[in-house]
Design a protein around this motif. Structure first.
Motif, short mmCIF file in Angstrom:
data_model
loop_
_atom_site.label_atom_id
_atom_site.label_comp_id
_atom_site.label_asym_id
_atom_site.label_seq_id
_atom_site.Cartn_x
_atom_site.Cartn_y
_atom_site.Cartn_z
N GLY A 104 0.75 -0.90 -0.01
CA GLY A 104 0.62 -0.13 0.07
C GLY A 104 1.19 0.87 0.06
N LEU A 105 2.20 1.25 0.01
CA LEU A 105 2.84 2.53 -0.06
C LEU A 105 3.84 2.95 -1.55
CD1 LEU A 105 4.88 2.47 3.42
CD2 LEU A 105 2.98 3.98 3.14
N THR A 106 3.44 3.56 -1.93
CA THR A 106 4.28 3.89 -3.07
C THR A 106 5.64 4.95 -3.10
OG1 THR A 106 1.90 4.21 -4.42
CG2 THR A 106 3.71 4.84 -5.47
N LEU A 107 6.94 3.35 -3.74
CA LEU A 107 8.46 4.23 -3.19
C LEU A 107 8.15 4.28 -4.66
CD1 LEU A 107 7.21 1.21 -1.39
CD2 LEU A 107 9.80 2.62 -0.68
N VAL A 108 9.31 5.26 -5.00
CA VAL A 108 9.67 5.81 -6.51
C VAL A 108 11.35 6.08 -5.83
CG1 VAL A 108 8.17 6.83 -7.02
CG2 VAL A 108 9.53 8.49 -6.12
N GLY A 109 11.68 6.02 -6.80
CA GLY A 109 13.97 6.28 -6.72
C GLY A 109 14.19 6.89 -8.10
N ALA A 110 15.56 6.96 -7.94
CA ALA A 110 17.32 7.24 -9.21
C ALA A 110 17.68 6.78 -8.75
CB ALA A 110 16.33 8.40 -9.64
N ALA A 111 18.53 6.48 -9.60
CA ALA A 111 19.45 5.90 -9.73
C ALA A 111 20.71 7.03 -9.59
CB ALA A 111 20.29 4.66 -10.64
N ASP A 112 21.97 7.10 -9.13
CA ASP A 112 22.59 8.35 -9.01
C ASP A 112 23.18 8.12 -10.03
OD1 ASP A 112 25.43 9.86 -8.20
OD2 ASP A 112 24.09 10.54 -7.00
N GLU A 136 22.75 15.99 -15.37
CA GLU A 136 23.30 16.16 -14.06
C GLU A 136 22.89 15.74 -12.65
OE1 GLU A 136 26.61 17.63 -12.68
OE2 GLU A 136 27.01 17.73 -15.85
N GLU A 137 23.14 16.04 -11.36
CA GLU A 137 22.42 15.10 -9.90
C GLU A 137 21.03 16.16 -10.12
OE1 GLU A 137 22.80 12.41 -8.40
OE2 GLU A 137 24.82 12.86 -8.79
N GLN A 175 22.20 11.98 -3.58
CA GLN A 175 22.62 12.76 -3.10
C GLN A 175 21.81 14.31 -2.88
OE1 GLN A 175 26.18 13.79 -5.14
NE2 GLN A 175 26.08 12.02 -6.40
N PRO A 176 21.86 15.37 -1.96
CA PRO A 176 21.09 16.74 -1.98
C PRO A 176 20.08 16.96 -3.55
CG PRO A 176 23.64 16.96 -1.59
CD PRO A 176 23.33 15.38 -1.30
N ARG A 177 22.07 17.41 -3.68
CA ARG A 177 21.73 18.38 -5.31
C ARG A 177 20.36 17.39 -6.20
NH1 ARG A 177 27.12 18.19 -7.61
NH2 ARG A 177 27.52 16.44 -6.96
N ALA A 178 20.31 16.22 -6.10
CA ALA A 178 19.14 15.73 -6.96
C ALA A 178 17.71 15.93 -5.87
CB ALA A 178 19.59 13.78 -6.68
N VAL A 179 17.33 16.23 -4.49
CA VAL A 179 17.10 16.29 -3.97
C VAL A 179 16.22 17.68 -4.58
CG1 VAL A 179 16.03 16.99 -1.63
CG2 VAL A 179 17.53 14.51 -1.76
N ALA A 180 17.39 18.68 -3.90
CA ALA A 180 16.59 19.79 -4.92
C ALA A 180 15.92 19.69 -5.88
CB ALA A 180 17.99 20.77 -4.84
N GLY A 181 16.43 19.61 -7.30
CA GLY A 181 15.36 19.40 -8.79
C GLY A 181 14.79 18.53 -8.39
N TYR A 182 14.33 16.75 -7.27
CA TYR A 182 12.41 16.78 -6.93
C TYR A 182 12.24 17.78 -6.16
CZ TYR A 182 9.89 13.54 -4.74
OH TYR A 182 8.56 12.55 -4.99
N LEU A 241 7.16 11.31 1.91
CA LEU A 241 9.13 11.06 2.17
C LEU A 241 9.94 11.71 0.81
CD1 LEU A 241 6.75 9.08 4.13
CD2 LEU A 241 9.20 8.08 5.22
N VAL A 242 10.87 11.85 1.45
CA VAL A 242 12.34 12.27 0.61
C VAL A 242 13.01 11.64 1.59
CG1 VAL A 242 13.21 13.32 -0.80
CG2 VAL A 242 10.72 13.95 -1.03
N ASP A 243 13.86 11.02 0.95
CA ASP A 243 15.07 10.65 2.36
C ASP A 243 16.36 10.51 1.08
OD1 ASP A 243 13.82 9.45 4.11
OD2 ASP A 243 13.65 7.34 4.29
N TYR A 244 17.31 10.52 1.63
CA TYR A 244 18.89 10.79 1.09
C TYR A 244 19.96 10.53 1.96
CZ TYR A 244 19.40 15.75 2.39
OH TYR A 244 19.59 16.76 3.33
N GLY A 245 20.87 10.52 1.24
CA GLY A 245 22.11 10.64 1.68
C GLY A 245 23.18 10.64 1.70
N HIS A 246 24.77 9.96 1.18
CA HIS A 246 26.04 10.83 0.65
C HIS A 246 26.74 11.74 1.42
CE1 HIS A 246 28.49 11.97 -2.73
NE2 HIS A 246 28.26 13.30 -2.31
N LEU A 247 26.31 12.39 2.34
CA LEU A 247 27.05 12.84 2.93
C LEU A 247 27.34 12.62 4.52
CD1 LEU A 247 24.99 16.42 3.38
CD2 LEU A 247 27.31 15.79 1.54
#
Length: 572
Positions: free
Chosen positions: A362-370, A388-389, A416-423, A454-460
């Protein structure tokens, strides 16, 4: 059936028959060719290498500048491996990289468990042999079969069937002799090569006495550190187990989801830490038991599962993929992962998303490869995608807008955070700091509405947030339902340093040098919106800390209209 159709059927049958005969005759040569040409590219630590099969009674590592290492040992059928360096080390690209801590960390998997690396490489070479053999036999069958069909005009060859069989047998004999000669020439050991044995190690030798001297000096250091690392890892795991057993019961009631809620277990950047995976694997069953049956819905990993994206890391990837066997795991590729890592994850039942959606209970997950790949510690960064990210984030946003219903909450995974900013359509994640203090109080934050959820990211490798973006709609629409989007910067679930120094760097089998961090993300089952979070941290000395639950969004996890919230100037 018309005469033309009958003629075409006759030609097709002849082509198949001639093709099978040609493939049979070519089989011995094709087998030897496939064995000789089986190879793949990988990275042995910081070195880019090519791995191929050998059959000369030993396995060889050809480092180029530092000479060759011979291992007088082979596997099934007498086959060994030939590992050839194809360029300078990628960790810095200088001679100093050969002795840098980055290079030592890269080779940790080989020092710690060479048998596992040999198993993985053997399996990959086997696949290369089978694939090469099948492709070559198909080419022979199609091309030679077609030529023979044309030569005999789609009919049988002249002479009796016995003569045809004799020709095929004779041709097969000639092919076998050629294959045996080629195999013998390939297998012969060059007896003129002078080797220098490593004292005290049967079957290990080098191509130069200078390398033997260096190896003798380094060997005690390696043994000492292996022993120390193993002892420290056991002590760390024992400390974590004891601490978790003490603190979990104290927080269990507060961590238990409220009625109608489910939990996303969120991680990022395990980055090849065998010890980090080991302690989390022990924690997950206890956590699931304490929180109640079916409380945990899905486990997510926001990239950088591996440290270098190599074939040799398959053992670690398998361990990470199966660390929570009763819980579906969804991940995205990070910049330390490769297509090889993605394949390894999928082989072990991890859903790896790349610009696609997935429903998990019932949860919809989405994602993109770096789109980038970073060699060890940033020695080499490549991005062959041209994306670009920020563009990647925008592409994922487009997928969400096109493939999900309007205002349908999603769990978005990026690295990466830059990808989050684009999203999110913002200039950078620093813009999210303006939302601090508004985690449960809606306001017009100046950010255009984004997909709720929700938006989750890591990298740092450091925890920050969560930040709540409020989707308040048009100020002139009092009936607009206000939703929210929780953005979380996750730490490292492997406890891996992102910026190593000469005398302080992480290895796969050493204890974590940073806090191992996990996050429990509470989601309302009806609305799909995040209602709170709690952090589980493991310090470098093995002490487990569990935070209190922090509420996010509106009470009850349900959207409310602007007028109900007083965002139209009225008093709610």
């Amino acid at each position: 059936m018309s005469s033309l159709a009958r003629r075409l059927a006759q030609v097709l049958v002849a082509w198949v028959a001639y093709g099978l005969m040609a493939a049979l005759v070519a089989l011995p040569v094709a087998v030897v060719w496939a064995l000789q040409h089986a190879s793949f590219e990988d990275r042995l630590g910081a070195f880019p290498v090519e791995i191929s099969l050998a059959h000369d009674g030993r396995s060889t590592v050809d480092t180029g500048l530092l000479g060759k290492i011979y291992w007088e040992r082979t596997g099934a059928g007498g086959f060994g491996a030939h590992v050839r360096s194809t360029g300078p080390p990628e960790a810095g690209g200088t001679l100093s990289s050969y002795v840098s801590p980055d290079f030592l960390q890269a080779n940790a998997a080989f020092v710690d468990d060479p048998g596992e690396v040999a198993r993985v490489y053997g399996a990959e070479l086997r696949d290369q042999v089978v694939g090469g053999l099948v492709r070559l036999e198909l080419v022979v069958a199609v091309v030679v079969g077609g030529l023979l069909t044309a030569a005999f005009r789609g009919g049988a060859p002249p002479g009796s069937r016995r003569l045809t069989a004799a020709v095929v047998v004779a041709s097969l004999g000639v092919s076998s002799v050629v294959a045996l000669q080629a195999f013998q020439a390939w297998s012969d050991t060059d007896e003129t090569v002078e080797t220098h044995p490593m004292p005290g190690f049967d079957g290990i030798s080098f191509s130069s006495p200078q390398t033997v001297e260096v190896a003798q000096q380094v060997q005690p250091f390696i043994e000492k550190n292996q022993t120390r690392f193993a002892a420290d890892a056991r002590a760390y795991a024992d400390a974590v187990a004891a601490s978790f057993e003490t603190v979990l019961p104290v927080h269990a009631e507060a961590l238990t989801p409220r009625e109608g809620e489910r939990i996303v277990l969120a991680e990022a950047d395990p980055q090849g830490s065998l010890v980090g995976t080991r302690v989390r694997r022990a924690m997950y069953p206890e956590l699931a038991e304490a929180l109640g049956e079916d409380a945990l819905t899905v486990r997510t990993i926001s990239g950088d599962i591996s440290s270098n994206g190599t074939v040799a890391e398959e053992g670690f990837v398998k361990g990470e993929a199966t660390a929570s066997p009763e819980l579906p795991t969804v991940a995205v590729k990070g910049d330390h992962d490769s297509d090889t890592t993605v394949d390894q994850l999928r082989e072990h039942d991890v859903d790896v998303l790349d610009l696609e959606t997935l429903d998990v209970d019932g949860l919809t997950l989405v994602g993109a490869a770096d789109p980038a790949f970073k060699a060890l510690f940033g020695g080499l960064v490549t991005n062959e995608s041209g994306l670009e990210e920020a563009d990647l984030g925008a592409e994922l946003r487009k997928v969400v807008d096109e493939e999900t219903d309007e205002d349908q909450p999603v769990v978005a995974l990026l690295h990466q955070p830059r990808a989050v900013a684009g999203y999110l359509g913002i200039t950078g994640t620093v813009q999210l700091t303006d939302t601090i203090g508004h985690e449960t109080q809606p306001w017009d934050d100046g950010i255009d509405d984004v997909p709720p959820g929700l938006v989750d990211y890591g990298h740092l490798h450091d925890v920050a947030g969560p930040w709540v973006v409020w989707n308040t709609g048009d100020a002139d629409d009092p009936d607009h339902e206000v939703t929210w989007t929780v953005v979380s910067q996750l730490g490292t679930s492997g406890g891996v340093l992102e910026a190593p120094t000469f005398n302080r760097f992480s290895t796969p089998f050493s204890v974590p040098l940073k806090t191992v961090s996990l996050q429990l993300q509470y989601v309302d089952g009806e609305s799909g919106l995040q209602t709170g979070y709690a952090a589980i941290d493991v310090s470098v000395d093995g002490t487990v800390t569990i935070s209190d639950r922090v509420d996010l969004g509106l009470p009850g996890g349900q959207p409310m209209t602007r007028s109900e919230l007083g965002l139209d100037g009225t008093t709610p």
